[in-house]
Design a protein around this motif. Structure first.
Motif, PDB file in Angstrom:
ATOM      1  N   VAL A   3      44.592  10.716 -51.332  1.00 29.86           N
ATOM      2  CA  VAL A   3      43.068  10.561 -51.977  1.00 29.86           C
ATOM      3  C   VAL A   3      42.377   9.926 -51.316  1.00 29.86           C
ATOM      4  N   LEU A   4      41.179  10.240 -50.978  1.00 30.67           N
ATOM      5  CA  LEU A   4      40.130   9.712 -50.235  1.00 30.67           C
ATOM      6  C   LEU A   4      38.961   9.469 -51.133  1.00 30.67           C
ATOM      7  N   GLN A   5      38.141   8.593 -50.779  1.00 31.76           N
ATOM      8  CA  GLN A   5      36.940   8.408 -51.685  1.00 31.76           C
ATOM      9  C   GLN A   5      35.871   7.438 -50.841  1.00 31.76           C
ATOM     10  N   LYS A  34      36.655  12.361 -56.014  1.00 37.66           N
ATOM     11  CA  LYS A  34      37.642  11.913 -55.173  1.00 37.66           C
ATOM     12  C   LYS A  34      38.033  13.199 -54.170  1.00 37.66           C
ATOM     13  N   LEU A  69      31.368  16.328 -53.993  1.00 35.39           N
ATOM     14  CA  LEU A  69      31.915  14.943 -54.567  1.00 35.39           C
ATOM     15  C   LEU A  69      30.824  14.683 -55.670  1.00 35.39           C
ATOM     16  N   TYR A  87      42.376  15.171 -62.640  1.00 29.77           N
ATOM     17  CA  TYR A  87      41.430  15.185 -61.754  1.00 29.77           C
ATOM     18  C   TYR A  87      40.484  16.424 -62.293  1.00 29.77           C
ATOM     19  N   VAL A 136      40.971  15.019 -52.644  1.00 25.68           N
ATOM     20  CA  VAL A 136      42.458  15.035 -52.897  1.00 25.68           C
ATOM     21  C   VAL A 136      43.051  16.058 -51.904  1.00 25.68           C
ATOM     22  N   GLU A 159      33.722   4.135 -51.381  1.00 26.10           N
ATOM     23  CA  GLU A 159      33.632   2.878 -52.266  1.00 26.10           C
ATOM     24  C   GLU A 159      32.612   2.094 -51.788  1.00 26.10           C
ATOM     25  N   ARG A 173      42.271   5.728 -51.088  1.00 27.56           N
ATOM     26  CA  ARG A 173      42.901   5.310 -52.463  1.00 27.56           C
ATOM     27  C   ARG A 173      44.304   5.256 -52.277  1.00 27.56           C
ATOM     28  N   THR A 174      44.974   6.297 -51.896  1.00 21.61           N
ATOM     29  CA  THR A 174      46.337   6.663 -51.939  1.00 21.61           C
ATOM     30  C   THR A 174      46.494   7.614 -50.823  1.00 21.61           C
ATOM     31  N   ASP A 186      35.829  16.173 -58.379  1.00 21.40           N
ATOM     32  CA  ASP A 186      36.801  15.990 -57.192  1.00 21.40           C
ATOM     33  C   ASP A 186      36.867  17.219 -56.703  1.00 21.40           C
TER      34      ASP A 186
END
Length: 211
Positions: free
Chosen positions: A189-191, A16, A148, A59, A18, A193, A200-201, A152
């Motif tokens: 938070v990016l990721q 992730k 990644l 993390y 962050v 998917e 994500r957040t 993280d």
């Protein structure tokens, strides 16, 4: 303009991304544009930074990067990070609008100026276009996305630059950053998917001590 990050292999990017915005400074508190002016955190900014560290537990950071400016470096330290310095995480160079508020700039220009739409003018520094900030963000992502695959990644930086970096990561028009509010001391938070960049957040603020 749509900004697309460099080619990568997101199916391998299990970690992730962050994002930690630095804690409060006197200028972030007053709404003054703070680009390259190297201000310290306020006392409240230091409290925010320490509290933000609690949002980073759990993390497994394979890479940590921070802007060279002291407000980002101190935030990283207080949050329990030990980042490498990354020049491309510097805040937007606001040129002649450095240290000025949106209200002041609009009063001078006589219209509802927006930094994302209308840009800046040269001053003691040349200033940057939004596309130039996005180009720096692309270079950061070219470095961190491969990491990644190993864990993280933490990026400690500034409000406008991190918002623009997020649009680049999401492969959206960079001026969409105007719609992504990001408070001092917040964690986002990016990721990936299913191979797609995702949020994500966003703009999560830490709980502050009550005493």
């Amino acid at each position: 303009m749509s900004a697309t990050p460099p080619p990568t292999h997101p199916h391998e990017a299990a970690g992730k991304l962050v994002l930690l915005r630095h804690g409060e400074t006197e200028w972030s508190k007053s709404g003054q544009h703070t680009g390259r002016t190297d201000l310290p955190l306020t006392e409240h900014g230091e409290v925010l930074a320490r509290a933000a560290g609690k949002l980073l537990t759990g993390y497994n950071f394979a890479l940590q990067l921070a802007s060279p400016l002291q407000r980002a470096q101190r935030t990283a330290q207080l949050a329990g990070l030990s980042p490498q310095t990354e020049e491309d995480l510097l805040e937007w160079d606001y040129g002649g609008y450095e240290g000025r508020t949106t209200k002041e700039i609009r009063a001078e220009l006589g219209y509802a100026w927006s930094v994302f739409r209308d840009g800046v003018v040269p001053g003691q520094t040349p200033g940057e276009t939004v596309e130039e900030v996005a180009a720096r963000a692309s270079r950061v992502l070219a470095r961190v996305i491969p990491a990644l695959a190993d864990g993280d990644v933490a990026l400690v930086g500034h409000g406008h630059a991190l918002r623009i970096l997020t649009t680049v990561f999401l492969r959206q028009e960079v001026r969409m950053a105007a719609q992504l509010l990001l408070d001092a001391g917040s964690v986002s938070v990016l990721q990936f998917e299913r191979e797609q960049p995702a949020v994500r957040t966003w703009n999560r603020l830490p709980s502050l001590p009550t005493d």
